[in-house]
Structures are given as C-alpha cells and as structure tokens.
Write an enzyme that holds these catalytic residues in place. Sequence first.
Site, PDB file in Angstrom:
ATOM      1  N   LYS A   9     157.602 -29.688 -52.347  1.00  0.00           N
ATOM      2  CA  LYS A   9     156.393 -30.893 -51.643  1.00  0.00           C
ATOM      3  C   LYS A   9     156.627 -30.055 -50.603  1.00  0.00           C
ATOM      4  O   LYS A   9     157.223 -29.701 -50.248  1.00  0.00           O
ATOM      5  CB  LYS A   9     157.002 -32.206 -52.552  1.00  0.00           C
ATOM      6  CG  LYS A   9     157.454 -32.277 -54.156  1.00  0.00           C
ATOM      7  CD  LYS A   9     157.599 -33.546 -53.907  1.00  0.00           C
ATOM      8  CE  LYS A   9     156.840 -34.300 -55.946  1.00  0.00           C
ATOM      9  NZ  LYS A   9     157.509 -35.546 -55.596  1.00  0.00           N
ATOM     10  N   TYR A  49     148.996 -35.930 -61.342  1.00  0.00           N
ATOM     11  CA  TYR A  49     150.018 -37.152 -61.430  1.00  0.00           C
ATOM     12  C   TYR A  49     149.578 -37.908 -62.267  1.00  0.00           C
ATOM     13  O   TYR A  49     150.092 -39.549 -61.994  1.00  0.00           O
ATOM     14  CB  TYR A  49     150.372 -37.563 -59.801  1.00  0.00           C
ATOM     15  CG  TYR A  49     151.517 -36.566 -59.899  1.00  0.00           C
ATOM     16  CD1 TYR A  49     152.439 -36.644 -60.491  1.00  0.00           C
ATOM     17  CD2 TYR A  49     151.516 -36.016 -58.306  1.00  0.00           C
ATOM     18  CE1 TYR A  49     153.864 -36.299 -59.838  1.00  0.00           C
ATOM     19  CE2 TYR A  49     152.986 -35.150 -57.896  1.00  0.00           C
ATOM     20  CZ  TYR A  49     154.068 -35.320 -58.535  1.00  0.00           C
ATOM     21  OH  TYR A  49     154.911 -34.734 -57.761  1.00  0.00           O
ATOM     22  N   ASN A 112     160.973 -37.029 -51.598  1.00  0.00           N
ATOM     23  CA  ASN A 112     161.252 -36.311 -52.133  1.00  0.00           C
ATOM     24  C   ASN A 112     161.851 -34.569 -52.468  1.00  0.00           C
ATOM     25  O   ASN A 112     162.375 -34.660 -53.269  1.00  0.00           O
ATOM     26  CB  ASN A 112     162.082 -36.844 -52.998  1.00  0.00           C
ATOM     27  CG  ASN A 112     160.726 -37.107 -54.608  1.00  0.00           C
ATOM     28  OD1 ASN A 112     159.819 -35.936 -54.146  1.00  0.00           O
ATOM     29  ND2 ASN A 112     161.252 -37.822 -55.918  1.00  0.00           N
ATOM     30  N   HIS A 115     159.510 -31.610 -57.457  1.00  0.00           N
ATOM     31  CA  HIS A 115     159.270 -32.503 -58.659  1.00  0.00           C
ATOM     32  C   HIS A 115     159.938 -31.184 -59.575  1.00  0.00           C
ATOM     33  O   HIS A 115     159.841 -30.346 -59.848  1.00  0.00           O
ATOM     34  CB  HIS A 115     157.373 -32.454 -58.897  1.00  0.00           C
ATOM     35  CG  HIS A 115     157.460 -32.442 -60.179  1.00  0.00           C
ATOM     36  ND1 HIS A 115     157.212 -33.348 -60.954  1.00  0.00           N
ATOM     37  CD2 HIS A 115     157.085 -31.728 -61.189  1.00  0.00           C
ATOM     38  CE1 HIS A 115     156.771 -33.166 -62.321  1.00  0.00           C
ATOM     39  NE2 HIS A 115     156.471 -32.399 -62.358  1.00  0.00           N
ATOM     40  N   GLU A 126     152.677 -28.731 -68.237  1.00  0.00           N
ATOM     41  CA  GLU A 126     152.480 -28.618 -66.170  1.00  0.00           C
ATOM     42  C   GLU A 126     152.947 -26.922 -66.428  1.00  0.00           C
ATOM     43  O   GLU A 126     152.134 -26.495 -65.164  1.00  0.00           O
ATOM     44  CB  GLU A 126     153.803 -28.581 -65.745  1.00  0.00           C
ATOM     45  CG  GLU A 126     153.469 -30.761 -65.627  1.00  0.00           C
ATOM     46  CD  GLU A 126     154.715 -31.702 -65.218  1.00  0.00           C
ATOM     47  OE1 GLU A 126     154.750 -32.491 -65.157  1.00  0.00           O
ATOM     48  OE2 GLU A 126     155.888 -30.846 -65.122  1.00  0.00           O
TER      49      GLU A 126
HETATM   50  P1  ATP Z   1     159.204 -36.101 -60.319  1.00  0.00           P
HETATM   51  O1  ATP Z   1     158.205 -36.261 -61.756  1.00  0.00           O
HETATM   52  O2  ATP Z   1     158.373 -35.746 -58.742  1.00  0.00           O
HETATM   53  O3  ATP Z   1     159.982 -34.747 -61.029  1.00  0.00           O
HETATM   54  P2  ATP Z   1     160.865 -38.319 -60.730  1.00  0.00           P
HETATM   55  O4  ATP Z   1     160.021 -37.779 -62.188  1.00  0.00           O
HETATM   56  O5  ATP Z   1     161.970 -38.606 -60.284  1.00  0.00           O
HETATM   57  O6  ATP Z   1     159.959 -37.712 -60.253  1.00  0.00           O
HETATM   58  P3  ATP Z   1     158.627 -40.023 -61.186  1.00  0.00           P
HETATM   59  O7  ATP Z   1     158.939 -41.685 -61.545  1.00  0.00           O
HETATM   60  O8  ATP Z   1     157.644 -39.274 -61.666  1.00  0.00           O
HETATM   61  O9  ATP Z   1     160.224 -39.317 -60.444  1.00  0.00           O
HETATM   62  O10 ATP Z   1     157.465 -40.176 -59.977  1.00  0.00           O
HETATM   63  C1  ATP Z   1     157.267 -39.630 -59.414  1.00  0.00           C
HETATM   64  C2  ATP Z   1     157.151 -39.124 -57.715  1.00  0.00           C
HETATM   65  O11 ATP Z   1     156.284 -40.471 -57.371  1.00  0.00           O
HETATM   66  C3  ATP Z   1     158.222 -39.804 -57.318  1.00  0.00           C
HETATM   67  O12 ATP Z   1     159.041 -37.615 -57.494  1.00  0.00           O
HETATM   68  C4  ATP Z   1     157.674 -39.472 -56.073  1.00  0.00           C
HETATM   69  O13 ATP Z   1     157.392 -38.487 -55.292  1.00  0.00           O
HETATM   70  C5  ATP Z   1     156.663 -40.219 -56.074  1.00  0.00           C
HETATM   71  N1  ATP Z   1     157.064 -41.726 -56.379  1.00  0.00           N
HETATM   72  C6  ATP Z   1     157.756 -42.691 -57.398  1.00  0.00           C
HETATM   73  N2  ATP Z   1     158.908 -44.130 -56.823  1.00  0.00           N
HETATM   74  C7  ATP Z   1     157.502 -44.159 -55.760  1.00  0.00           C
HETATM   75  C8  ATP Z   1     157.590 -45.279 -55.506  1.00  0.00           C
HETATM   76  N3  ATP Z   1     158.050 -46.290 -55.667  1.00  0.00           N
HETATM   77  N4  ATP Z   1     156.892 -44.738 -53.933  1.00  0.00           N
HETATM   78  C9  ATP Z   1     156.484 -43.981 -53.708  1.00  0.00           C
HETATM   79  N5  ATP Z   1     156.547 -42.659 -54.276  1.00  0.00           N
HETATM   80  C10 ATP Z   1     156.701 -43.193 -55.386  1.00  0.00           C
HETATM   81 MG    MG Z   2     158.258 -37.630 -62.721  1.00  0.00          MG
END
Ligand code: ATP
Ligand code: MG
Length: 137
Positions: A9, A49, A112, A115, A126
Amino acid sequence: IERTLSIIKPDATRRNLTGKINAKFEEAGLRIIAQKRIFLSLAQAQKFYEVHKDRPFFGELTEFMASEPVVVQVLEGEGAIAKNREVMGATNPANAEDGTIRKEFALSVGENSVHGSDAPETAAEEIAYFFSGLELV
Ligand code: ATP
Ligand code: MG
C-alpha cells in the site's frame, strides 16, 4: 499450488519498504510470480474495495489507496492465502504478532502497509483484476 493477490500500500511504497516486505514473503516460502507498480485511480480503488462500500471507512480507504503508487503482486505457494495473511498480521497493527509485516511497518489500521486476498474465490477475482493470464508464469 495456491496463488493470492497482494498489494503493498501507499504508506509502504512511500517509505521505500517494498524490498523489506518482499523479503518477508520470500522468507515465508511465498514466491513472487508477478509484480508491478501502478497508480490506482479513485474509481479503480472503489471498484477493488466494492465489498466495503457501506463501511464507514470506505472513503478514507479508497482515497488512501489512490493517493500514491502501490505495488500489486501475485504470491504463489502451498496454502499461499493463509500463509500470506499470517505474514501480514492482524488488520490493526496494535493487534499484530511480533515479526509480522503490519507489526513492523504499519502506521495505523487504515495505513497498514499490505493487502492480501482472504479466500480462493476473492484471490482469483483480485488476481484477474490486475493481471492477464500472459503475465502469470
Ligand atoms: P486487507 O483486505 O487490506 O488485506 P483485512 O482483510 O485485514 O485487510 P478488511 O477488514 O478487509 O481487513 O479491511 C480492508 C482494509 O480497510 C484494511 O486493510 C484497512 O486498510 C481498512 N480498514 C479496515 N478497518 C478500518 C478502520 N476501522 N478504519 C480505517 N480503515 C480500516
Ligand atoms: Mg480484507
């Protein structure tokens, strides 16, 4: 042998962490079989997304992903989807295990660093979103 879609990212590409993150994947036995640096448009980030479109963080997330270049990549290995998620660590770096990418590099739950696809169906979708069959060898 399984494949998964990974994205390094903007918070990580900006800080020049691509090599350190790739080393974590390779040390875990994941092979980087395709990789490119791209700059997502807001519309492309929103499409990627789409599953999160009703979540409160959707605007923040998609604007962040379209703010600077990302590195998209395909990782291959036995159980690649689960292994990649293990190497990434918990979504919120405060909850991530020692040694994981998010523990070491993530700035916040939003910024973070990486992804990773979460299931075989989403991995296939994807990967196809970013790569053609010819790019996957
Ligand atoms: P990813 O899909 O990015 O691999 P993940 O599966 O761990 O991560 P998801 O729940 O799918 O997390 O959320 C997708 C992305 O949305 C997260 O990686 C993060 O960047 C963002 N995100 C999730 N929760 C929050 C939040 N509470 N506040 C801000 N951003 C968030
Ligand atoms: Mg995810």
